[in-house]
Write an enzyme that holds these catalytic residues in place. Structure first.
Site, PDB file in Angstrom:
ATOM      1  N   CYS A 141      13.704  33.757  28.817  1.00 23.75           N
ATOM      2  CA  CYS A 141      14.704  34.920  30.426  1.00 23.75           C
ATOM      3  C   CYS A 141      15.482  33.930  31.388  1.00 23.75           C
ATOM      4  CB  CYS A 141      13.511  35.723  30.943  1.00 23.75           C
ATOM      5  SG  CYS A 141      12.429  36.621  30.066  1.00 23.75           S
TER       6      CYS A 141
ATOM      7  N   ASP B 259      50.014  19.953  52.604  1.00 18.33           N
ATOM      8  CA  ASP B 259      50.699  21.377  52.977  1.00 18.33           C
ATOM      9  C   ASP B 259      50.473  21.932  54.105  1.00 18.33           C
ATOM     10  OD1 ASP B 259      50.546  23.837  50.770  1.00 18.33           O
ATOM     11  OD2 ASP B 259      49.729  24.389  52.607  1.00 18.33           O
TER      12      ASP B 259
END
Length: 497
Positions: A38, A447
């Protein structure tokens, strides 16, 4: 990081008792008394501690003789984020297996791409995942087969073919072994079509749901893809991002639309054998295997970022389905606006892209391959001479194989080779590392958008000082970039209407 968490039985047991979905995909619970495995969040009755053993992968559970739980469906969880956070040999091997390399080239092909012997590759995967490459590829085929059986009307031979099995016999045997049902029994037990994670097949198109770990903020993810879309290759249409795909056996067209608990994925393929690869690349494009809780917890500790994380948690890094394509587009985007970069790319697509048919929209071409671009006359490129040289050097290296950008890339080596190329500075290399290579710690201190955001937030705005300040954000600086970009009103930060 939760590396090797399956070895901490007490911690795993606590996660199972609390049904903590954050750990789904990090480890699997095998129950000795029932013979099933599970996910940690399974809603069924919690097993006794002495009946639980823990494994690092679904393949390891299957190899140990456990069957997948029919209630929590552990084989449908998002993949472990661990393999997208690292670039060691195991992580690269897992990414290559997800991209179908074992199915196409076998274990020797996988090992050759990694630069290791077959024996070394198998040993390292077994130590980290409890299963070798064949078992991992088999588990992936079983998962794809189950999805197709339960959610489409494809005949079983086509399901076997699409899932990557070499024969219908091996398909039947694997499905029976993994799910304790025959393929026809599995289809008969499937819940009604309106409740399953797919819409079936219509006109050659498969429609399915891509799960993810919550939360997921779609604004910057889809906004970025839509704002930078190259005409002919990409488009935003009817609330979905659409693009063409270059795949191992042909091409495809994909439509991806965000929903609160999944992403709707519609795929049209020229060859069904490319289904698993296409799904893997779309998941990578949207960063769906990320662990947003771990990322946001780290970034939220910074008082400057905390308000932005709290306001819109779960930002992902928009990535790519084709690393070489993105590198070319990064060069085209050097020192120009988003609109100008799209224009340059669209010209290349019309002149050198491979035409495709898109009955649903306005997609017309595949993005040109490095080989096609390497053969073009650079004098015909409408861009400054220095950038023409940068582009031709790049595509030449990509075409002859001396530069490899892919899921198997060693990030440090790829960075070093990129920096050797004329015209490649820190911004170009870092944006390729972030969006093409998938480095979660890539950072863009040069940037302009990041520097503007830094000044607005009172952070250092010079690259060196900002990089030093960003040490606290490791190893998630690529995600910090997304939060910093989001402080602006640029179209990349908003879903198109």
């Amino acid at each position: 990081m939760r590396n090797g968490m399956h070895l901490d039985a007490e911690r795993c047991a606590r996660a199972v008792r609390s049904r903590d979905a954050r750990f789904d995909g990090w480890f699997y619970t095998a129950v000795l008394s029932t013979g099933i495995y599970c996910r940690p969040s399974c809603p069924a009755t919690t097993p006794k501690p002495e009946n639980m053993v823990f494994h690092p992968s679904a393949a390891a559970c299957q190899q140990a003789g456990f069957r997948a739980c029919k209630r929590c469906r552990p084989d449908t969880t998002p993949g472990s984020p661990e393999w997208n956070e690292r670039d060691d040999v195991v992580a690269r091997a897992v990414r290559l297996i997800s991209d179908g390399v074992v199915d196409r080239e076998g274990v020797p092909g996988l090992a050759a791409r990694l630069g290791y012997s077959t024996r070394q590759t198998e040993r390292q995967l077994l130590a980290a995942l409890g299963a070798g490459p064949l078992a991992l590829a088999r588990a992936q085929r079983a998962q794809t087969a189950r999805m197709l059986i339960e959610t489409t009307a494809l005949n079983m031979a086509d399901v076997a073919f699409a899932a990557g099995f070499s024969s219908v016999r091996s398909f039947n045997e694997t499905v029976r072994e993994v799910y304790a049902l025959t393929p026809r029994q599995l289809r008969a037990k499937a819940v009604p079509a309106e409740a399953v994670p797919a819409e079936g097949v219509a006109g050659g198109t498969l429609s399915l749901r891509l799960p993810f770990r919550a939360p997921l903020n779609p604004d910057n993810l889809f906004g970025h893809l839509a704002a930078t879309a190259v005409p002919g290759v990409e488009e935003w249409r009817d609330g979905a991002y659409r693009r063409t795909l270059r795949l191992p056996h042909g091409h495809g067209v994909v439509s991806l639309a965000p929903r609160p608990d999944h992403v709707v994925c519609r795929l049209t393929l020229t060859d069904l054998r490319d289904l698993t690869v296409a799904i893997s690349r779309c998941r990578r494009l949207l960063d769906l295997d990320a662990d947003p809780v771990a990322v946001d917890e780290q970034l939220r500790a910074d008082p400057v970022l905390q308000p932005y994380v709290d306001k819109a948690p779960g930002r992902r890094v928009p990535r790519t389905v084709d690393e070489a394509e993105f590198a070319v587009r990064a060069v085209l985007g050097q020192q120009v606006s988003t609109a100008a970069a799209r224009t340059h790319a669209a010209r290349l697509v019309l002149a050198h892209g491979e035409p495709v048919d898109d009955p649903e929209g306005g997609l017309t071409h595949l993005f040109p391959s490095p080989e096609a671009l390497a053969a073009l006359d650079p004098e015909k490129l409408a861009m400054p001479r220095s950038r023409r040289g940068t582009l031709t050097n790049l595509v030449g290296r990509l075409a002859d194989g001396s530069l490899r950008l892919g899921v198997d890339s060693d990030w440090s080596e790829a960075r070093a080779r990129l920096l050797e190329l004329p015209g490649f500075g820190p911004w170009t290399v870092d944006v390729i590392a972030m969006r093409a290579l998938g480095d979660p710690d890539a950072f863009l201190p040069t940037d302009l958008g990041i520097r503007r955001a830094a000044r607005e937030l009172g952070l250092p705005s010079t690259p060196g000082a900002l990089t030093a300040r960003a040490e606290a954000w490791r190893p998630w600086r690529a995600y910090a970039v997304q939060y910093l970009w989001a402080t602006e009103s640029h179209p990349i930060n908003f879903l198109p209407v």
